[in-house]
Design a protein around this motif. Structure first.
Motif, PDB file in Angstrom:
ATOM      1  N   LYS A 103      36.052  33.811  24.487  1.00 57.84           N
ATOM      2  CA  LYS A 103      36.865  33.509  25.663  1.00 57.84           C
ATOM      3  C   LYS A 103      37.797  34.660  26.006  1.00 57.84           C
ATOM      4  O   LYS A 103      37.944  35.037  27.178  1.00 57.84           O
ATOM      5  N   LEU A 104      38.429  35.250  25.003  1.00 57.55           N
ATOM      6  CA  LEU A 104      39.365  36.346  25.257  1.00 57.55           C
ATOM      7  C   LEU A 104      38.647  37.604  25.740  1.00 57.55           C
ATOM      8  O   LEU A 104      39.138  38.291  26.637  1.00 57.55           O
ATOM      9  N   VAL A 110      36.725  40.410  32.755  1.00 54.31           N
ATOM     10  CA  VAL A 110      36.835  39.999  34.156  1.00 54.31           C
ATOM     11  C   VAL A 110      38.164  40.462  34.743  1.00 54.31           C
ATOM     12  O   VAL A 110      38.234  40.873  35.908  1.00 54.31           O
ATOM     13  N   ALA A 111      39.232  40.410  33.949  1.00 53.63           N
ATOM     14  CA  ALA A 111      40.544  40.869  34.430  1.00 53.63           C
ATOM     15  C   ALA A 111      40.498  42.350  34.796  1.00 53.63           C
ATOM     16  O   ALA A 111      41.093  42.772  35.800  1.00 53.63           O
ATOM     17  N   MET A 112      39.789  43.139  34.022  1.00 51.13           N
ATOM     18  CA  MET A 112      39.683  44.569  34.327  1.00 51.13           C
ATOM     19  C   MET A 112      38.889  44.798  35.614  1.00 51.13           C
ATOM     20  O   MET A 112      39.206  45.695  36.398  1.00 51.13           O
ATOM     21  N   LEU A 113      37.871  43.962  35.840  1.00 52.18           N
ATOM     22  CA  LEU A 113      37.110  44.074  37.089  1.00 52.18           C
ATOM     23  C   LEU A 113      37.962  43.671  38.291  1.00 52.18           C
ATOM     24  O   LEU A 113      37.877  44.285  39.359  1.00 52.18           O
ATOM     25  N   LEU A 114      38.792  42.651  38.102  1.00 56.14           N
ATOM     26  CA  LEU A 114      39.625  42.160  39.202  1.00 56.14           C
ATOM     27  C   LEU A 114      40.882  42.997  39.409  1.00 56.14           C
ATOM     28  O   LEU A 114      41.650  42.736  40.331  1.00 56.14           O
ATOM     29  N   ASN A 115      41.091  43.973  38.551  1.00 58.21           N
ATOM     30  CA  ASN A 115      42.244  44.859  38.703  1.00 58.21           C
ATOM     31  C   ASN A 115      41.952  46.015  39.663  1.00 58.21           C
ATOM     32  O   ASN A 115      42.814  46.850  39.914  1.00 58.21           O
ATOM     33  N   LYS A 116      40.744  46.043  40.210  1.00 63.13           N
ATOM     34  CA  LYS A 116      40.370  47.083  41.162  1.00 63.13           C
ATOM     35  C   LYS A 116      40.917  46.769  42.555  1.00 63.13           C
ATOM     36  O   LYS A 116      41.101  45.598  42.910  1.00 63.13           O
ATOM     37  N   SER A 132      38.743  27.024  35.593  1.00 65.40           N
ATOM     38  CA  SER A 132      39.806  26.639  34.672  1.00 65.40           C
ATOM     39  C   SER A 132      40.619  25.456  35.191  1.00 65.40           C
ATOM     40  O   SER A 132      41.262  24.755  34.408  1.00 65.40           O
ATOM     41  N   LEU A 133      40.605  25.249  36.504  1.00 69.35           N
ATOM     42  CA  LEU A 133      41.336  24.114  37.075  1.00 69.35           C
ATOM     43  C   LEU A 133      40.604  22.798  36.853  1.00 69.35           C
ATOM     44  O   LEU A 133      41.216  21.744  36.745  1.00 69.35           O
ATOM     45  N   ILE A 134      39.286  22.862  36.796  1.00 70.36           N
ATOM     46  CA  ILE A 134      38.485  21.639  36.680  1.00 70.36           C
ATOM     47  C   ILE A 134      37.706  21.573  35.381  1.00 70.36           C
ATOM     48  O   ILE A 134      37.039  20.579  35.105  1.00 70.36           O
ATOM     49  N   GLY A 135      37.811  22.624  34.564  1.00 73.39           N
ATOM     50  CA  GLY A 135      36.949  22.723  33.388  1.00 73.39           C
ATOM     51  C   GLY A 135      37.186  21.659  32.342  1.00 73.39           C
ATOM     52  O   GLY A 135      36.270  21.304  31.602  1.00 73.39           O
ATOM     53  N   SER A 136      38.401  21.148  32.219  1.00 70.75           N
ATOM     54  CA  SER A 136      38.696  20.149  31.192  1.00 70.75           C
ATOM     55  C   SER A 136      38.497  18.724  31.695  1.00 70.75           C
ATOM     56  O   SER A 136      38.784  17.768  30.974  1.00 70.75           O
ATOM     57  N   ALA A 184      34.409  28.780  26.736  1.00 70.74           N
ATOM     58  CA  ALA A 184      34.499  30.195  27.119  1.00 70.74           C
ATOM     59  C   ALA A 184      34.425  30.354  28.629  1.00 70.74           C
ATOM     60  O   ALA A 184      34.987  31.305  29.187  1.00 70.74           O
ATOM     61  N   TRP A 185      33.735  29.442  29.298  1.00 70.19           N
ATOM     62  CA  TRP A 185      33.619  29.477  30.755  1.00 70.19           C
ATOM     63  C   TRP A 185      34.964  29.238  31.435  1.00 70.19           C
ATOM     64  O   TRP A 185      35.190  29.661  32.570  1.00 70.19           O
ATOM     65  N   GLN A 186      35.875  28.584  30.722  1.00 67.31           N
ATOM     66  CA  GLN A 186      37.192  28.259  31.276  1.00 67.31           C
ATOM     67  C   GLN A 186      38.210  29.338  30.887  1.00 67.31           C
ATOM     68  O   GLN A 186      39.244  29.050  30.315  1.00 67.31           O
TER      69      GLN A 186
END
Length: 317
Positions: A103-104, A110-116, A132-136, A184-186
């Motif tokens: 998960k980490l 993904v965070a590094m990709l979205l930092n562009k 993550s909002l609906i995953g649980s 991990a998907w969440q």
């Protein structure tokens, strides 16, 4: 002169009025007043139930009869005669070891990709955070159960390529893996925290390293990871604590099966309390879980001095 007299009177009135209110609002009583709703909720809904459960852990309590004090008998029984306790603890630890790093790592990538700085980046961040909002939720757990079922989406895709699928959630060797993938998907919450940490890294560090000829991989290991290490520590602690308490997905998707291969600790605790009505025994299980989480968390913090870097201090702490 009338105007002057009036203004003096007004000023004297204000000078007398302001200290009166200022003194009242600077009093500690004002702070206690504002915090009292939270404090009351904490005492009644958290602290008191914890005290009660600690007391019940030394009793035989079935909800139908009054608690009977039995001392350490619940704890002795758990550690000496309860094979299901050992199995559930083993499964939970394995789940933590598999799910937390996956998960980490996913969240950081993904965070590094979205930092562009690209067009529409806000939309991509929102879209990726959505699971993550609906995953649980129970609905997503049921959907996941159908996706990995014998006639689910995964097997239909495999069938296109002539591969015969299996019932992933009914196979002891793959059932736990489906739960790991779901968790991990969440990764949205961890991703957002990583993204905030990446924003705090000075671009000058990357520019200086580029002048020295450092590659992207070298920059990642020499700049990004050290500068993100406090954020990694924060995310690691949160995810470890949450993974040890994993319940909903196992309860909805597998019910602990097959052959207890996904029998999580929290699921076992729940069944002892609300299926067998052994509240005293379940309370003892809960306090053992609390101690285990506390020890693991303390171990993580103890090891952090070897790998967590704090820029303000210029050294590892």
């Amino acid at each position: 002169m009338k105007t002057t007299s009036s203004s003096l009177t007004e000023k004297s009135y204000v000078s007398r009025r302001v200290p009166f209110f200022k003194g009242r609002w600077e009093s500690p009583l004002a702070g206690y007043l504002f915090v009292s709703p939270w404090l009351l909720g904490f005492l009644l809904l958290t602290m008191w139930p914890m005290i009660q459960s600690f007391h019940y852990s030394f009793t035989k309590y079935t909800l139908l009869d009054d608690p009977e004090w039995i001392g350490l008998r619940n704890y002795v029984r758990i550690f000496s005669d309860d094979d299901v306790f050992r199995q559930s603890l083993k499964v939970t630890i394995l789940f933590v070891i598999l799910s937390v790093p996956l998960k980490l790592v996913s969240a950081l990538m993904v965070a590094m990709l979205l930092n562009k700085k690209i067009k529409g980046i806000s939309f991509y961040r929102t879209f990726i955070y959505l699971p993550s909002l609906i995953g649980s939720s129970i609905a997503v757990a049921i959907l996941w159960k159908n996706i990995f079922g014998s006639d689910g989406f995964i097997n239909k895709v495999l069938g296109i390529f002539g591969i015969e699928g299996i019932s992933w959630i009914s196979n002891p060797s793959t059932a736990l893996g489906t739960l790991v993938l779901l968790v991990a998907w969440q990764f949205g919450s961890s991703m957002v925290i990583f993204l905030a940490g990446l924003k705090q890294i000075s671009p000058e560090l990357y520019e200086a390293s580029s002048v020295d000829g450092a590659s992207k991989i070298r920059q990642f290991f020499s700049i990004t990871l050290p500068m993100l290490s406090p954020v990694i520590l924060f995310n690691l602690v949160l995810q470890v604590i949450g993974s040890f308490q994993m319940f909903t997905q196992a309860f909805i998707i597998t019910k602990g099966g097959p052959v207890n291969s996904t029998y999580m600790y929290a699921l076992y605790l729940y069944e002892r309390a609300f299926s067998r009505y052994e509240m005293g025994y379940a309370s003892a299980l809960a306090w053992i879980l609390l101690v285990i989480i506390g020890l693991v968390t303390a171990l993580i913090f103890a090891s952090s001095k070897y790998w967590v870097f704090y820029e303000a201090e210029g050294s590892k702490k």
